[in-house]
Scaffold this active site. Structure first.
Site, PDB file in Angstrom:
ATOM      1  CD  GLU A   1      -3.047   5.456   6.516  1.00 22.45           C
ATOM      2  OE1 GLU A   1      -2.970   5.563   5.276  1.00 22.45           O
ATOM      3  OE2 GLU A   1      -2.166   4.898   7.197  1.00 22.45           O
TER       4      GLU A   1
ATOM      5  CD  GLU B   1      -3.702  -2.535   7.071  1.00 24.73           C
ATOM      6  OE1 GLU B   1      -2.578  -2.797   6.649  1.00 24.73           O
ATOM      7  OE2 GLU B   1      -4.282  -1.464   6.841  1.00 24.73           O
TER       8      GLU B   1
ATOM      9  N   GLY C   1       2.198   2.196  10.799  1.00 26.31           N
ATOM     10  CA  GLY C   1       3.154   3.298  10.701  1.00 26.31           C
ATOM     11  C   GLY C   1       3.793   3.679  12.026  1.00 26.31           C
TER      12      GLY C   1
ATOM     13  CE  LYS D   1      -0.228   3.184   4.661  1.00 28.82           C
ATOM     14  NZ  LYS D   1      -0.202   3.287   6.137  1.00 28.82           N
TER      15      LYS D   1
ATOM     16  CB  SER E   1       4.893  -1.913  12.075  1.00 29.28           C
ATOM     17  OG  SER E   1       4.479  -0.573  12.283  1.00 29.28           O
TER      18      SER E   1
ATOM     19  CG  HIS F   1      -5.874   1.823   4.851  1.00 30.56           C
ATOM     20  ND1 HIS F   1      -5.487   2.809   5.734  1.00 30.56           N
ATOM     21  CD2 HIS F   1      -4.874   0.928   4.812  1.00 30.56           C
ATOM     22  CE1 HIS F   1      -4.282   2.505   6.199  1.00 30.56           C
ATOM     23  NE2 HIS F   1      -3.891   1.368   5.653  1.00 30.56           N
TER      24      HIS F   1
ATOM     25  CG  ASN G   1      -1.723   1.211   1.411  1.00 28.67           C
ATOM     26  OD1 ASN G   1      -1.786   2.048   0.511  1.00 28.67           O
ATOM     27  ND2 ASN G   1      -2.359   1.345   2.566  1.00 28.67           N
TER      28      ASN G   1
HETATM   29  P1  PGA Z   1       2.711   0.181   7.687  1.00 30.12           P
HETATM   30  O1  PGA Z   1       1.247   0.394   7.000  1.00 30.12           O
HETATM   31  O2  PGA Z   1       3.242  -1.095   7.133  1.00 30.12           O
HETATM   32  O3  PGA Z   1       3.491   1.394   7.296  1.00 30.12           O
HETATM   33  O4  PGA Z   1       2.461   0.093   9.152  1.00 30.12           O
HETATM   34  C1  PGA Z   1       0.382  -0.664   6.792  1.00 30.12           C
HETATM   35  C2  PGA Z   1      -0.889  -0.170   6.128  1.00 30.12           C
HETATM   36  O5  PGA Z   1      -1.404   0.881   6.519  1.00 30.12           O
HETATM   37  O6  PGA Z   1      -1.422  -0.819   5.204  1.00 30.12           O
END
Ligand code: PGA
Length: 250
Positions: free
Chosen positions: A97, A166, A172, A11, A212, A95, A9
């Site tokens: 976010e 997630e 993140g 983003k 992560s 997601h 992803n």
């Molecule tokens: P990350 O993000 O691996 O940077 O923690 C995962 C995601 O949001 O899909």
């Protein structure tokens, strides 16, 4: 036997001109490797270049969102047919976010999921609790609610979806769920899928872990019985770390 699936992803990272270089790097790292399905999900503006870079390779193309209407006055939105036309195969839906910053609800997640499936796209449907919800003892109810509502009314199409667990507190932050913590929730999601569509179907659905995931923890996470891959943010922006995670799923 479920084939593992690892999706990157991206983003809001990488311009169209940067996308092809990253995908070329991933293809080089993954030459001849087919044991795990690899997917990249760049921003919409990169999809055309990304599709050309992915063509004929073992790297599939995904997008990061899809609108539920087929066309019309929805400024700033992208339809499933538009994605399909560019060679997109997967699309991330719901997601955290999107839920946190852009008003995504269980209801809109469900509408997007249905629209994706109707167009022949495979949705990667994200669920996961916040730290507040986990600390308040609500992890289970939140994950079950998001899973049931997001996947409501899919009928036989349920078997086509991929679910991504997630935990918001792990995205993140560098703070990963432990393999045991993640496995517990993946098993819960699979039991919920069995409630919705029966055990036989639930046993075929892939459930990715996201939050992560890095080359050094990917193998242990993906060795858990109900973890069938990863949805990778930060570590998907470099060819070597993304490829190392994908290979860890073999
Ligand atoms: P990350 O993000 O691996 O940077 O923690 C995962 C995601 O949001 O899909």
């Amino acid at each position: 036997m479920r084939t593992k699936i690892v999706a990157g992803n991206w983003k809001m990272n990488k311009t169209a001109s940067e996308a092809a270089a990253l995908i070329d790097g991933i293809k080089k790292e993954l030459a001849g490797f087919t044991q795990v399905e690899a997917v990249v999900c760049p921003p919409f503006t990169d999809l055309k270049e990304a599709a050309a870079a992915c063509a004929g390779s073992n790297v599939a193309l995904g997008a990061q969102n899809v609108h539920w209407e087929a066309s019309g006055a929805f400024t700033g939105e992208i339809s499933a047919a538009m994605l399909k036309d560019l060679g997109v195969k997967y699309v991330i839906v719901g997601h955290s976010e999107r839920r946190q910053y852009f008003g995504e609800t269980d209801e809109t997640v469900n509408k997007r999921t249905k629209a994706a499936l109707a167009a022949g796209l495979i949705p990667l449907v994200c669920v996961g609790e916040t730290l507040e919800e986990r600390d308040g003892g609500k992890m289970e109810s939140v994950v079950v609610r998001q899973t049931k509502a997001g996947l409501d009314g899919l009928g036989a199409d349920l078997s086509k979806v991929v679910v991504a667990y997630e935990p918001v507190w792990a995205i993140g932050t560098g703070r990963t769920a432990s393999p045991a913590q993640a496995q517990e929730v993946h098993a819960l999601i699979r039991r919920t899928l069995a409630e919705i569509g029966g055990k036989a179907v639930a046993d075929t659905i892939r459930i990715q872990y996201g939050g992560s995931m890095k080359p050094d923890n990917a193998k242990e996470l993906m060795s858990q019985p109900d973890i069938d891959g990863g949805l990778i943010g930060g570590a998907a922006l470099k060819a070597d770390s993304f490829a190392a995670i994908i290979k860890a799923g073999a």
